[in-house]
Design a protein around this motif. Sequence first.
Motif, PDB file in Angstrom:
ATOM      1  N   ALA A  67       0.820  -1.212   0.000  1.00 37.22           N
ATOM      2  CA  ALA A  67       0.000   0.000   0.000  1.00 37.22           C
ATOM      3  C   ALA A  67       0.853   1.260   0.000  1.00 37.22           C
ATOM      4  O   ALA A  67       0.418   2.321  -0.458  1.00 37.22           O
ATOM      5  CB  ALA A  67      -0.929  -0.001   1.214  1.00 37.22           C
ATOM      6  N   ASP A  68       2.096   1.135   0.489  1.00 38.53           N
ATOM      7  CA  ASP A  68       3.019   2.265   0.526  1.00 38.53           C
ATOM      8  C   ASP A  68       3.766   2.436  -0.794  1.00 38.53           C
ATOM      9  O   ASP A  68       4.625   3.309  -0.906  1.00 38.53           O
ATOM     10  CB  ASP A  68       4.016   2.067   1.672  1.00 38.53           C
ATOM     11  CG  ASP A  68       4.709   3.356   2.089  1.00 38.53           C
ATOM     12  OD1 ASP A  68       4.065   4.419   2.046  1.00 38.53           O
ATOM     13  OD2 ASP A  68       5.899   3.299   2.450  1.00 38.53           O
ATOM     14  N   GLY A  69       3.457   1.573  -1.773  1.00 39.50           N
ATOM     15  CA  GLY A  69       4.043   1.724  -3.096  1.00 39.50           C
ATOM     16  C   GLY A  69       5.180   0.787  -3.420  1.00 39.50           C
ATOM     17  O   GLY A  69       5.753   0.850  -4.516  1.00 39.50           O
ATOM     18  N   HIS A  70       5.519  -0.113  -2.505  1.00 36.99           N
ATOM     19  CA  HIS A  70       6.608  -1.056  -2.756  1.00 36.99           C
ATOM     20  C   HIS A  70       6.073  -2.302  -3.463  1.00 36.99           C
ATOM     21  O   HIS A  70       4.906  -2.675  -3.293  1.00 36.99           O
ATOM     22  CB  HIS A  70       7.293  -1.432  -1.446  1.00 36.99           C
ATOM     23  CG  HIS A  70       7.788  -0.251  -0.680  1.00 36.99           C
ATOM     24  ND1 HIS A  70       8.920   0.443  -1.040  1.00 36.99           N
ATOM     25  CD2 HIS A  70       7.287   0.396   0.410  1.00 36.99           C
ATOM     26  CE1 HIS A  70       9.113   1.451  -0.205  1.00 36.99           C
ATOM     27  NE2 HIS A  70       8.124   1.448   0.683  1.00 36.99           N
ATOM     28  N   ARG A  77      16.095  -9.059  -9.863  1.00 31.64           N
ATOM     29  CA  ARG A  77      16.545  -7.712  -9.498  1.00 31.64           C
ATOM     30  C   ARG A  77      15.818  -7.153  -8.264  1.00 31.64           C
ATOM     31  O   ARG A  77      15.360  -6.009  -8.261  1.00 31.64           O
ATOM     32  CB  ARG A  77      16.394  -6.753 -10.681  1.00 31.64           C
ATOM     33  CG  ARG A  77      17.250  -7.133 -11.883  1.00 31.64           C
ATOM     34  CD  ARG A  77      17.129  -6.108 -12.993  1.00 31.64           C
ATOM     35  NE  ARG A  77      17.948  -6.495 -14.129  1.00 31.64           N
ATOM     36  CZ  ARG A  77      19.241  -6.219 -14.267  1.00 31.64           C
ATOM     37  NH1 ARG A  77      19.877  -5.587 -13.302  1.00 31.64           N
ATOM     38  NH2 ARG A  77      19.891  -6.600 -15.361  1.00 31.64           N
ATOM     39  N   TYR A  78      15.708  -7.973  -7.232  1.00 35.78           N
ATOM     40  CA  TYR A  78      15.121  -7.486  -5.979  1.00 35.78           C
ATOM     41  C   TYR A  78      16.111  -6.559  -5.274  1.00 35.78           C
ATOM     42  O   TYR A  78      17.329  -6.756  -5.324  1.00 35.78           O
ATOM     43  CB  TYR A  78      14.779  -8.662  -5.060  1.00 35.78           C
ATOM     44  CG  TYR A  78      13.617  -9.495  -5.542  1.00 35.78           C
ATOM     45  CD1 TYR A  78      12.316  -8.999  -5.484  1.00 35.78           C
ATOM     46  CD2 TYR A  78      13.817 -10.778  -6.047  1.00 35.78           C
ATOM     47  CE1 TYR A  78      11.256  -9.757  -5.917  1.00 35.78           C
ATOM     48  CE2 TYR A  78      12.756 -11.539  -6.480  1.00 35.78           C
ATOM     49  CZ  TYR A  78      11.472 -11.030  -6.423  1.00 35.78           C
ATOM     50  OH  TYR A  78      10.425 -11.779  -6.856  1.00 35.78           O
ATOM     51  N   ASP A  79      15.563  -5.570  -4.607  1.00 38.38           N
ATOM     52  CA  ASP A  79      16.383  -4.740  -3.725  1.00 38.38           C
ATOM     53  C   ASP A  79      16.615  -5.434  -2.388  1.00 38.38           C
ATOM     54  O   ASP A  79      17.707  -5.364  -1.819  1.00 38.38           O
ATOM     55  CB  ASP A  79      15.689  -3.393  -3.472  1.00 38.38           C
ATOM     56  CG  ASP A  79      15.493  -2.600  -4.755  1.00 38.38           C
ATOM     57  OD1 ASP A  79      16.508  -2.299  -5.416  1.00 38.38           O
ATOM     58  OD2 ASP A  79      14.330  -2.320  -5.102  1.00 38.38           O
ATOM     59  N   ILE A  80      15.554  -6.085  -1.886  1.00 39.77           N
ATOM     60  CA  ILE A  80      15.598  -6.753  -0.588  1.00 39.77           C
ATOM     61  C   ILE A  80      15.111  -8.188  -0.759  1.00 39.77           C
ATOM     62  O   ILE A  80      14.045  -8.413  -1.343  1.00 39.77           O
ATOM     63  CB  ILE A  80      14.682  -6.050   0.452  1.00 39.77           C
ATOM     64  CG1 ILE A  80      15.028  -4.563   0.590  1.00 39.77           C
ATOM     65  CG2 ILE A  80      14.738  -6.767   1.795  1.00 39.77           C
ATOM     66  CD1 ILE A  80      16.301  -4.269   1.307  1.00 39.77           C
ATOM     67  N   VAL A  81      15.869  -9.152  -0.248  1.00 35.01           N
ATOM     68  CA  VAL A  81      15.373 -10.522  -0.110  1.00 35.01           C
ATOM     69  C   VAL A  81      15.267 -10.782   1.390  1.00 35.01           C
ATOM     70  O   VAL A  81      16.272 -10.788   2.101  1.00 35.01           O
ATOM     71  CB  VAL A  81      16.291 -11.547  -0.786  1.00 35.01           C
ATOM     72  CG1 VAL A  81      15.730 -12.957  -0.584  1.00 35.01           C
ATOM     73  CG2 VAL A  81      16.431 -11.241  -2.278  1.00 35.01           C
ATOM     74  N   THR A 126       5.658  -2.012  10.606  1.00 37.77           N
ATOM     75  CA  THR A 126       6.006  -1.886   9.190  1.00 37.77           C
ATOM     76  C   THR A 126       6.969  -0.725   8.962  1.00 37.77           C
ATOM     77  O   THR A 126       7.931  -0.845   8.187  1.00 37.77           O
ATOM     78  CB  THR A 126       4.731  -1.699   8.354  1.00 37.77           C
ATOM     79  OG1 THR A 126       3.830  -2.785   8.619  1.00 37.77           O
ATOM     80  CG2 THR A 126       5.057  -1.687   6.865  1.00 37.77           C
ATOM     81  N   ASP A 127       6.742   0.396   9.629  1.00 36.86           N
ATOM     82  CA  ASP A 127       7.665   1.522   9.506  1.00 36.86           C
ATOM     83  C   ASP A 127       9.065   1.145   9.994  1.00 36.86           C
ATOM     84  O   ASP A 127      10.080   1.553   9.393  1.00 36.86           O
ATOM     85  CB  ASP A 127       7.149   2.721  10.314  1.00 36.86           C
ATOM     86  CG  ASP A 127       5.939   3.383   9.667  1.00 36.86           C
ATOM     87  OD1 ASP A 127       5.701   3.151   8.466  1.00 36.86           O
ATOM     88  OD2 ASP A 127       5.227   4.117  10.375  1.00 36.86           O
ATOM     89  N   GLN A 128       9.127   0.363  11.062  1.00 36.19           N
ATOM     90  CA  GLN A 128      10.428  -0.046  11.592  1.00 36.19           C
ATOM     91  C   GLN A 128      11.129  -1.009  10.632  1.00 36.19           C
ATOM     92  O   GLN A 128      12.358  -0.937  10.452  1.00 36.19           O
ATOM     93  CB  GLN A 128      10.246  -0.693  12.971  1.00 36.19           C
ATOM     94  CG  GLN A 128       9.817   0.299  14.039  1.00 36.19           C
ATOM     95  CD  GLN A 128       9.469  -0.367  15.354  1.00 36.19           C
ATOM     96  OE1 GLN A 128       9.057  -1.527  15.399  1.00 36.19           O
ATOM     97  NE2 GLN A 128       9.636   0.358  16.449  1.00 36.19           N
ATOM     98  N   VAL A 129      10.366  -1.914  10.006  1.00 39.23           N
ATOM     99  CA  VAL A 129      10.956  -2.820   9.016  1.00 39.23           C
ATOM    100  C   VAL A 129      11.487  -2.021   7.826  1.00 39.23           C
ATOM    101  O   VAL A 129      12.579  -2.293   7.307  1.00 39.23           O
ATOM    102  CB  VAL A 129       9.919  -3.868   8.562  1.00 39.23           C
ATOM    103  CG1 VAL A 129      10.428  -4.669   7.359  1.00 39.23           C
ATOM    104  CG2 VAL A 129       9.595  -4.824   9.711  1.00 39.23           C
ATOM    105  N   LEU A 130      10.728  -1.022   7.389  1.00 37.28           N
ATOM    106  CA  LEU A 130      11.193  -0.159   6.296  1.00 37.28           C
ATOM    107  C   LEU A 130      12.504   0.535   6.657  1.00 37.28           C
ATOM    108  O   LEU A 130      13.393   0.687   5.807  1.00 37.28           O
ATOM    109  CB  LEU A 130      10.124   0.883   5.966  1.00 37.28           C
ATOM    110  CG  LEU A 130       9.103   0.498   4.897  1.00 37.28           C
ATOM    111  CD1 LEU A 130       7.997   1.546   4.828  1.00 37.28           C
ATOM    112  CD2 LEU A 130       9.761   0.325   3.538  1.00 37.28           C
ATOM    113  N   SER A 131      12.635   0.948   7.902  1.00 39.43           N
ATOM    114  CA  SER A 131      13.874   1.593   8.325  1.00 39.43           C
ATOM    115  C   SER A 131      15.052   0.629   8.236  1.00 39.43           C
ATOM    116  O   SER A 131      16.157   1.021   7.828  1.00 39.43           O
ATOM    117  CB  SER A 131      13.735   2.096   9.765  1.00 39.43           C
ATOM    118  OG  SER A 131      12.770   3.130   9.863  1.00 39.43           O
TER     119      SER A 131
END
Length: 387
Positions: free
Chosen positions: A31-34, A101-105, A374-379
């Motif tokens: 939902a945050d665009g990722h 081409r993932y940024d995060i696995v 979720t915000d903490q995981v994004l950080s």
Amino acid sequence: MKIAMIGLRGLPASYGGVEKHVEEIGWRLAADGHQVTVYCRPNYSADDLTVPADYNYEPPVGRTPGRYRGVMLRNLPTPGGKHLESTVHSGLSAIHTLRRRYDIVHFHAMGPGLFTPIPKLLSSATVVQTVHGLDDERAKWSLPARSMLRLGRSFSTFVPDEVIVVSRDLARIYEQLHGRAATYIPNGAPKVTPIPPGPTLERFGLRPGYGLFLGRLVPEKQPDMLLRAFARVPGDTQLVVVGDSSNTDAYAEEVRALAAADPRVVLTGYLYGQALAEVMSSAGVFVQPSKLEGMPITLLEAAAYGLRVVVSDIAPHLEVVHRSLPGTRVFGHDSTADLAAALRAELADPDAGAANAAALRAEVRSKFDWDVVTDQVLSVYRRSLAG
């Protein structure tokens, strides 16, 4: 960001804590665009769940990806069997990420973490691993499987760019025993709306105010000790056991035999969705007798419903239930007698613990929030990419 999630059975989440965790953070990231992809096992079924129409659930079919709450679901093949299924699927998923081409696995749990070196060494992605518990200490595993999980635990101490743990106790273990700094990000509590008694209670002959156990029938959750303790509790209060075997058929049969000896005990098997919500809404006291947990989502759910709780004195429980009081009782995790005494005291006066249960509900809602999680995981993701 383009993010892959590896190590769960699939979505929508049913009874698994890892599945619930990934669903809650996954749809929020989307939902945050990722762009979030969850690797699923083809034998995972959500047929027992009622999925709201606005969740836009399209199950994956073969190589055709599905969708759920904005998250892409991708099936990869895997053999059956409790030892091979997770291992093979996680390995194939790790290989599959290499050309995407993932940024995060993002790996979840220790077993799947065996394959963190694949994207770490063979792709430009950064690797994050969430440790949900000390899986190598679970009694259901054979010696070879436990040895592989210990290897996965070892890998988690030096391969991932970032390690997340769901309890402060796990953070302490990683720092003191493994010399690895881990980021503490707990699970969240759901936003629940209690529902009145209905067809599920009628189906199982349940009277509101019963005791409730919710979880897999596995040795480390100790439902057998709960049933032995409950046999020492007088009165006609029912005890509802929601759950079933998790590759632990012999142990589950032992639990069923103990339950059959007490007419007050009701075994429901696994319940999901509206049926589970109905059962939790009408419970009087939630009992969590585990001797091993990460950060149990079931306890957070029970607290969110405002249930009185009786929990064992292991460190993850004490991060949620800080003191033993009416409505929030703590007992020695290795003592059947202590559990029986706690149950007798709690059931003798249901009103005595109402205020403490309400206070726990308010605290859990404020401290264990999936939006904050979720915000903490994004950080952590951003830090791993910057590093």
